[in-house]
Design a protein around this motif. Structure first.
Motif, PDB file in Angstrom:
ATOM      1  N   GLY A   1      -0.585 -12.269 -12.264  1.00 25.37           N
ATOM      2  CA  GLY A   1      -1.583 -11.218 -12.142  1.00 25.37           C
ATOM      3  C   GLY A   1      -1.877 -10.933 -10.686  1.00 25.37           C
ATOM      4  N   ALA A   2      -2.268  -9.697 -10.375  1.00 25.70           N
ATOM      5  CA  ALA A   2      -2.566  -9.312  -8.993  1.00 25.70           C
ATOM      6  C   ALA A   2      -3.680  -8.284  -8.963  1.00 25.70           C
ATOM      7  N   VAL A   3      -4.505  -8.325  -7.910  1.00 23.95           N
ATOM      8  CA  VAL A   3      -5.548  -7.339  -7.648  1.00 23.95           C
ATOM      9  C   VAL A   3      -5.234  -6.681  -6.304  1.00 23.95           C
ATOM     10  N   HIS A   4      -5.278  -5.341  -6.264  1.00 20.48           N
ATOM     11  CA  HIS A   4      -4.886  -4.569  -5.087  1.00 20.48           C
ATOM     12  C   HIS A   4      -5.969  -3.551  -4.752  1.00 20.48           C
ATOM     13  N   GLN A   5      -6.390  -3.504  -3.485  1.00 17.15           N
ATOM     14  CA  GLN A   5      -7.451  -2.605  -3.042  1.00 17.15           C
ATOM     15  C   GLN A   5      -6.900  -1.237  -2.648  1.00 17.15           C
ATOM     16  N   ILE A   6      -7.627  -0.173  -3.029  1.00 14.53           N
ATOM     17  CA  ILE A   6      -7.271   1.201  -2.661  1.00 14.53           C
ATOM     18  C   ILE A   6      -8.443   1.795  -1.890  1.00 14.53           C
ATOM     19  N   THR A   7      -8.205   2.194  -0.657  1.00 16.72           N
ATOM     20  CA  THR A   7      -9.260   2.781   0.176  1.00 16.72           C
ATOM     21  C   THR A   7      -8.832   4.150   0.677  1.00 16.72           C
ATOM     22  N   THR A   8      -9.808   4.969   1.065  1.00 18.77           N
ATOM     23  CA  THR A   8      -9.541   6.263   1.672  1.00 18.77           C
ATOM     24  C   THR A   8     -10.166   6.312   3.054  1.00 18.77           C
TER      25      THR A   8
ATOM     26  N   VAL B   1      -8.324  14.315   1.795  1.00 22.10           N
ATOM     27  CA  VAL B   1      -8.383  12.912   1.404  1.00 22.10           C
ATOM     28  C   VAL B   1      -7.112  12.232   1.883  1.00 22.10           C
ATOM     29  N   SER B   2      -7.242  11.120   2.606  1.00 20.38           N
ATOM     30  CA  SER B   2      -6.077  10.398   3.114  1.00 20.38           C
ATOM     31  C   SER B   2      -6.262   8.900   2.901  1.00 20.38           C
ATOM     32  N   THR B   3      -5.164   8.169   2.991  1.00 24.47           N
ATOM     33  CA  THR B   3      -5.180   6.734   2.742  1.00 24.47           C
ATOM     34  C   THR B   3      -5.948   6.010   3.836  1.00 24.47           C
ATOM     35  N   GLY B   4      -6.797   5.070   3.448  1.00 28.79           N
ATOM     36  CA  GLY B   4      -7.596   4.311   4.405  1.00 28.79           C
ATOM     37  C   GLY B   4      -6.961   2.987   4.786  1.00 28.79           C
ATOM     38  N   GLY B   5      -7.645   2.274   5.671  1.00 24.99           N
ATOM     39  CA  GLY B   5      -7.147   0.999   6.160  1.00 24.99           C
ATOM     40  C   GLY B   5      -7.366  -0.139   5.171  1.00 24.99           C
ATOM     41  N   ASN B   6      -6.671  -1.218   5.408  1.00 25.79           N
ATOM     42  CA  ASN B   6      -6.741  -2.383   4.536  1.00 25.79           C
ATOM     43  C   ASN B   6      -7.981  -3.214   4.861  1.00 25.79           C
ATOM     44  N   ARG B   7      -8.704  -3.666   3.839  1.00 26.95           N
ATOM     45  CA  ARG B   7      -9.916  -4.455   4.030  1.00 26.95           C
ATOM     46  C   ARG B   7      -9.808  -5.867   3.463  1.00 26.95           C
TER      47      ARG B   7
ATOM     48  N   ARG C   1       0.824  -1.198   0.000  1.00 26.77           N
ATOM     49  CA  ARG C   1       0.000   0.000   0.000  1.00 26.77           C
ATOM     50  C   ARG C   1       0.864   1.256   0.000  1.00 26.77           C
ATOM     51  N   PHE C   2       0.623   2.147  -0.968  1.00 26.34           N
ATOM     52  CA  PHE C   2       1.279   3.442  -1.028  1.00 26.34           C
ATOM     53  C   PHE C   2       0.246   4.531  -0.783  1.00 26.34           C
ATOM     54  N   ASN C   3       0.718   5.645  -0.261  1.00 25.86           N
ATOM     55  CA  ASN C   3      -0.201   6.728   0.069  1.00 25.86           C
ATOM     56  C   ASN C   3      -0.964   7.226  -1.156  1.00 25.86           C
ATOM     57  N   THR C   4      -2.219   7.569  -0.936  1.00 24.90           N
ATOM     58  CA  THR C   4      -3.015   8.254  -1.958  1.00 24.90           C
ATOM     59  C   THR C   4      -2.721   9.752  -1.857  1.00 24.90           C
ATOM     60  N   PHE C   5      -2.335  10.355  -2.974  1.00 23.99           N
ATOM     61  CA  PHE C   5      -1.961  11.763  -2.936  1.00 23.99           C
ATOM     62  C   PHE C   5      -3.193  12.649  -2.843  1.00 23.99           C
ATOM     63  N   ASP C   6      -3.188  13.553  -1.872  1.00 18.39           N
ATOM     64  CA  ASP C   6      -4.298  14.481  -1.665  1.00 18.39           C
ATOM     65  C   ASP C   6      -4.051  15.733  -2.511  1.00 18.39           C
ATOM     66  N   ASN C   7      -4.744  15.825  -3.608  1.00 16.61           N
ATOM     67  CA  ASN C   7      -4.591  16.975  -4.502  1.00 16.61           C
ATOM     68  C   ASN C   7      -5.840  17.852  -4.461  1.00 16.61           C
TER      69      ASN C   7
ATOM     70  N   THR D   1     -14.203   2.975  -2.823  1.00 21.94           N
ATOM     71  CA  THR D   1     -13.055   2.082  -2.906  1.00 21.94           C
ATOM     72  C   THR D   1     -12.735   1.757  -4.364  1.00 21.94           C
ATOM     73  N   GLU D   2     -11.465   1.789  -4.692  1.00 26.60           N
ATOM     74  CA  GLU D   2     -11.007   1.443  -6.026  1.00 26.60           C
ATOM     75  C   GLU D   2     -10.146   0.179  -5.946  1.00 26.60           C
ATOM     76  N   TYR D   3      -9.981  -0.473  -7.089  1.00 28.01           N
ATOM     77  CA  TYR D   3      -9.157  -1.679  -7.155  1.00 28.01           C
ATOM     78  C   TYR D   3      -8.134  -1.527  -8.273  1.00 28.01           C
ATOM     79  N   GLY D   4      -6.876  -1.667  -7.871  1.00 28.60           N
ATOM     80  CA  GLY D   4      -5.801  -1.643  -8.843  1.00 28.60           C
ATOM     81  C   GLY D   4      -5.446  -3.058  -9.271  1.00 28.60           C
ATOM     82  N   PHE D   5      -4.632  -3.148 -10.287  1.00 29.15           N
ATOM     83  CA  PHE D   5      -4.218  -4.471 -10.765  1.00 29.15           C
ATOM     84  C   PHE D   5      -2.837  -4.376 -11.391  1.00 29.15           C
TER      85      PHE D   5
END
Length: 468
Positions: free
Chosen positions: A272-279, A245-251, A232-238, A290-294
């Motif tokens: 292949g990999a699926v990675h969850q992005i939360t705020t 907006v800040s990075t959320g916990g892992n689900r 998990r890398f930080n979500t940039f608050d722009n 919630t978004e999902y990266g891959f």
């Protein structure tokens, strides 16, 4: 005759005060007979005593020493294994000692360009044959003593002069098709196998639970649940004028799968990999969907015995969207602080996503996209001298933003290693790196002023390493 016969003979030959001439003449004969009889009786008495003593000793309890159990060599799993006494488990204890010096081209007089590393590694490998397959437990533990550029990237001299780091690199159990614990990610293929300095591309030890199916002929498939927090890398608050907006916990864990073939010609892998992005949500921040990266990987490894025994060529490509860790790139300040992209005084980041404002109260997550290409060629000039030529290319496209820029990075290098005896490596490596940002970035060399210029650097290492 018994021992009391001696008294009888002694009584028979008593001496008297008055003797006749005939008696006097017979005295030597009588004495001779007496002595012979006494000696014979004494010998028989000694023999009888010895028999009696032996018979008594036979009645005493005997004390036998415990049998000695010698360590047996175990040949079922390769060289170096032996049976743990009293068990059917094979054990191998190994390790590594590494001494290394590095010169890293500095961007400022406030940073160390010269540094040393001493590393001690302990490997413990146990294996037991069972009806379900091999039961294996493996531990790898590293201890480092670092100074200069080996510490936090571009640490200044004002910090502590050297640091000790200890970390558990591997600790996993394998039971038949199951792997559980901390192990190499099943997404990885070429994981900096031949180079010393960093190349871009996936190379991570992480916590996981995995199942591997072997189909025969070198074909296998693996499904793995891996620790998403370490990816998990930080979500940039722009959103400077809108909600925080800040990075959320892992689900959920990252879901990883691969297909692999390993045969005499080499190996190939698709991953292949699926990675969850939360705020995060709270009084001062806004929760976004919630978004999902891959990420996807394709890799090839070719054995080249036609050139020289041991020669090999690696080729790998990775694409990621919203999962920058799988590119081998990251950010400062992330949960793992993993591989920040900094060359000289120029620092750029590969976020998982960037928050783009829609209004003063809403925003949308835009996932970062990128790809990394890696290649490496190992050639043996002689059985004792080998050389590797390697390189990587990284391209990252962040979401459209005035504060986050796209960038490209090039890395190319080579090392030359001499192994005078088995298990001992003495070598040098040179690595050239160039960072080419697309937009304006802050340059520490210019006091933090924004610049459009690219940045490059050269590093060199000297290494002596003993594996056992």
């Amino acid at each position: 005759m018994n021992i009391f016969t001696v008294e009888t003979y002694c009584d028979q030959y008593q001496f008297h005060p008055v003797e006749s001439k005939d008696s006097a003449r017979q005295r030597p004969i009588q004495l001779e007979v007496l002595m012979k009889s006494f000696v014979s009786a004494l010998g028989m008495a000694t023999a009888a005593l010895a028999v009696a003593t032996s018979a008594g000793a036979a009645d005493l309890p005997s004390r036998k020493s415990a049998p000695v159990e010698y360590v047996r060599v175990c040949t079922a799993y390769g060289a170096g294994f032996f049976y743990i006494p009293g068990t059917d488990t094979c054990l191998r204890i190994g390790g590594r000692v590494r001494a290394e010096y590095m010169f890293d081209q500095p961007y400022s007089r406030n940073v160390d360009a010269s540094g040393f590393r001493a590393r001690g590694r302990l490997n413990i490998d146990t294996r037991t044959a069972t009806a379900y397959g091999t039961l294996r437990a493996f531990i790898r533990y590293d201890i480092n003593r670092d100074s200069g550029p080996y510490r936090v990237p571009y640490a200044t001299f004002q910090t502590v002069s050297a640091s000790n780091t200890t970390f558990l690199d591997k600790a996993f159990i394998q039971f038949g098709p199951i792997t559980a614990g901390r192990a190499q990610s099943f997404f990885d293929f070429y994981a900096n196998d031949l180079n010393w300095g960093l190349l871009r591309g996936p190379d991570s030890s992480t916590q996981l639970f995995a199942y591997t199916a072997n189909f025969g002929g070198g074909f296998s498939a693996t499904l793995s649940a891996e620790d998403g927090a370490e990816r998990r890398f930080n979500t940039f608050d722009n959103v400077p004028f809108g909600p925080t907006v800040s990075t959320g916990g892992n689900r959920m864990p990252d879901i990883v799968a691969n297909l692999n073939i390993t045969q005499g010609w080499g190996s190939a892998q698709l991953s292949g990999a699926v990675h969850q992005i939360t705020t995060a949500s709270g009084n001062t921040s806004v929760k976004l969907d919630t978004e999902y990266g891959f990420a996807g990987l394709a890799g090839l490894k070719f054995n080249l015995p036609m050139l020289a025994q041991g020669d090999v060529f690696w080729l790998q490509g990775v694409y990621a969207e919203g999962a920058s860790s799988y590119l081998g790139a990251g950010t400062y300040g992330s949960f793992t602080n993993n591989n920040p992209v900094q060359i000289g005084g120029v620092l750029v980041n590969a976020f998982d996503a960037v928050a783009i404002p829609n209004s003063a109260t809403t925003a949308t997550l835009k996932k970062t996209r990128g790809y990394a290409l890696t290649a490496a060629l190992l050639h043996y000039w002689t059985p004792a001298v080998r050389q590797t030529l390697f390189g990587s290319y990284l391209n990252v496209e962040n979401a459209s933003s005035t504060n986050v820029t796209d960038f490209k990075e090039y890395r190319i290098g080579s090392n030359l290693i001499w192994s005078p005896v088995s298990g001992l490596d003495i070598g040098v490596e040179v690595l050239y790196t160039k960072l080419d940002p697309k937009g304006r970035v802050a340059d520490i060399n210019r006091g933090g002023a924004f610049t459009l210029a690219s940045s490059d650097a050269v590093s060199a290492r000297l290494r002596v390493q003993r594996d056992f």
